[in-house]
Design a protein around this motif. Structure first.
Motif, mmCIF file in Angstrom:
data_model
loop_
_atom_site.group_PDB
_atom_site.id
_atom_site.type_symbol
_atom_site.label_atom_id
_atom_site.label_comp_id
_atom_site.label_asym_id
_atom_site.label_seq_id
_atom_site.Cartn_x
_atom_site.Cartn_y
_atom_site.Cartn_z
ATOM 1 N N THR A 291 48.416 29.184 30.362
ATOM 2 C CA THR A 291 47.434 28.770 31.358
ATOM 3 C C THR A 291 47.237 29.870 32.381
ATOM 4 O OG1 THR A 291 48.028 26.444 31.085
ATOM 5 C CG2 THR A 291 46.901 27.045 33.124
ATOM 6 N N CYS A 292 48.319 30.534 32.745
ATOM 7 C CA CYS A 292 48.269 31.568 33.782
ATOM 8 C C CYS A 292 48.829 32.900 33.269
ATOM 9 C CB CYS A 292 49.048 31.111 35.007
ATOM 10 S SG CYS A 292 48.374 29.645 35.811
ATOM 11 N N TYR B 275 36.596 20.267 33.282
ATOM 12 C CA TYR B 275 36.036 19.979 34.593
ATOM 13 C C TYR B 275 34.674 20.627 34.787
ATOM 14 C CZ TYR B 275 39.135 24.016 34.761
ATOM 15 O OH TYR B 275 39.829 25.158 34.450
ATOM 16 N N SER C 169 39.850 26.557 40.822
ATOM 17 C CA SER C 169 40.855 25.742 40.136
ATOM 18 C C SER C 169 41.950 26.605 39.521
ATOM 19 C CB SER C 169 40.186 24.890 39.053
ATOM 20 O OG SER C 169 41.138 24.150 38.327
ATOM 21 N N LEU C 170 41.542 27.654 38.800
ATOM 22 C CA LEU C 170 42.521 28.541 38.181
ATOM 23 C C LEU C 170 43.311 29.317 39.233
ATOM 24 C CD1 LEU C 170 40.339 29.914 35.253
ATOM 25 C CD2 LEU C 170 42.325 28.407 35.034
ATOM 26 N N THR D 44 44.044 28.335 42.200
ATOM 27 C CA THR D 44 44.986 27.410 42.844
ATOM 28 C C THR D 44 46.173 27.129 41.930
ATOM 29 O OG1 THR D 44 43.182 26.363 44.066
ATOM 30 C CG2 THR D 44 45.238 25.126 43.889
ATOM 31 N N THR D 45 45.885 26.977 40.639
ATOM 32 C CA THR D 45 46.936 26.680 39.661
ATOM 33 C C THR D 45 47.846 27.871 39.424
ATOM 34 O OG1 THR D 45 45.492 25.101 38.522
ATOM 35 C CG2 THR D 45 47.378 25.944 37.281
ATOM 36 N N CYS D 46 47.257 29.061 39.362
ATOM 37 C CA CYS D 46 48.011 30.273 39.031
ATOM 38 C C CYS D 46 48.377 31.058 40.280
ATOM 39 C CB CYS D 46 47.186 31.158 38.093
ATOM 40 S SG CYS D 46 46.666 30.329 36.573
ATOM 41 N N SER D 47 49.440 31.818 40.188
ATOM 42 C CA SER D 47 49.868 32.645 41.310
ATOM 43 C C SER D 47 48.951 33.848 41.470
ATOM 44 C CB SER D 47 51.310 33.121 41.092
ATOM 45 O OG SER D 47 51.346 34.143 40.116
ATOM 46 N N TYR E 209 40.263 34.163 46.573
ATOM 47 C CA TYR E 209 40.119 34.280 45.119
ATOM 48 C C TYR E 209 39.266 35.485 44.734
ATOM 49 C CZ TYR E 209 41.846 29.550 45.701
ATOM 50 O OH TYR E 209 42.591 28.461 46.078
#
Length: 253
Positions: free
Chosen positions: A45-46, A68, A126-127, A129-132, A165
């Motif tokens: 995912t990341c 989404y 979204s990505l 926020t999810t990923c570092s 971002y």
């Protein structure tokens, strides 16, 4: 004694086979360690890099994007380098096709393009926020797809991706952007005129060193020209342009 010798011989064969097998396994392990493990796409995912492709108007859709997002995804026919970047970067990487209408009618172009911009902003947010912060983004768009990305990055956009971002976007590539403006430092291809709907001067200056906008003389949309030889439809999928764009992206990763 007649029975002992065959047993000893058999035992020696077994030891020899075991030794040979261990040697082969050791050699294979050494080879595996010596082979770079980075030249493969990642299903993480990341990963280190997420390449997002945004196709042009009426280009064929396919799988891609996420749950989404609105309408269908797909990379179309001019974003083949998304795959090349993923496999050739020294970092783990994956690619995602943005889901959005990519139409000129039903819905009409402005609605489709705006939906794409909103979807892209939501996807990166979204990505991100999810990923570092170790995960970087690459954005590549053709035609309407370039318009979508430009509006998600421009300083005068109401749907601009947040600064936290934007700072994680390593590289951006436009092909045949209808909002092309001549004279910008990131332009490539030597096109002398502005596009059909030129963006404001300097609105993408934040990305001057991270962006390449490819536009060529005669292109119907990025040059607002007649385009009898279909420059807009054929130029950007040539190996020369794809390779130049890919090498630019890789130099930023």
């Amino acid at each position: 004694m007649r029975q002992t010798r065959p047993r000893l011989f058999t035992a020696r064969l077994r030891r020899t086979a075991l030794t040979t097998g261990l040697a082969v396994a050791t050699l294979a392990a050494a080879t595996a360690v010596a082979t770079p493990a980075h030249a493969v796409s990642s299903t993480l995912t990341c990963p280190g890099v997420i390449v997002i492709g945004v196709r042009g108007t009426n280009e064929a859709a396919g799988s891609g994007g996420g749950t989404y997002h609105y309408a269908s995804g797909g990379f179309g026919g001019r974003l083949n380098l998304t795959s090349s970047v993923v496999t050739e970067t020294s970092r783990t990487a994956r690619r995602i096709a943005l889901k959005y209408p990519a139409t000129a009618i039903a819905p009409i172009y402005p609605i489709s393009q705006q939906q794409g911009t909103v979807n892209l902003k939501n996807l990166v947010t979204s990505l991100g926020t999810t990923c570092s912060s170790a995960t970087r983004f690459v954005l590549i768009g053709y035609s309407q797809g370039a318009h979508v990305i430009g509006d998600a990055l421009a300083s005068d956009s109401a749907n601009r991706i947040a600064a936290t971002y934007r700072s994680r976007i390593a590289a951006v590539v436009f092909f045949g952007d209808p909002t092309y403006r001549k004279g910008e430092p990131y332009n490539a291809g030597g096109a002398p005129n502005t596009g059909t709907w030129p963006k404001g001067a300097g609105v993408l200056s934040e990305f001057n060193s991270r962006l390449r906008s490819y536009c060529y003389t005669g292109d119907k949309w990025c040059q607002n020209a007649a385009d009898p030889t279909d420059v807009h439809g054929t130029k950007y999928q040539t190996s020369a342009v794809q390779t130049a764009a890919k090498n630019f992206i890789l130099s930023k990763l």
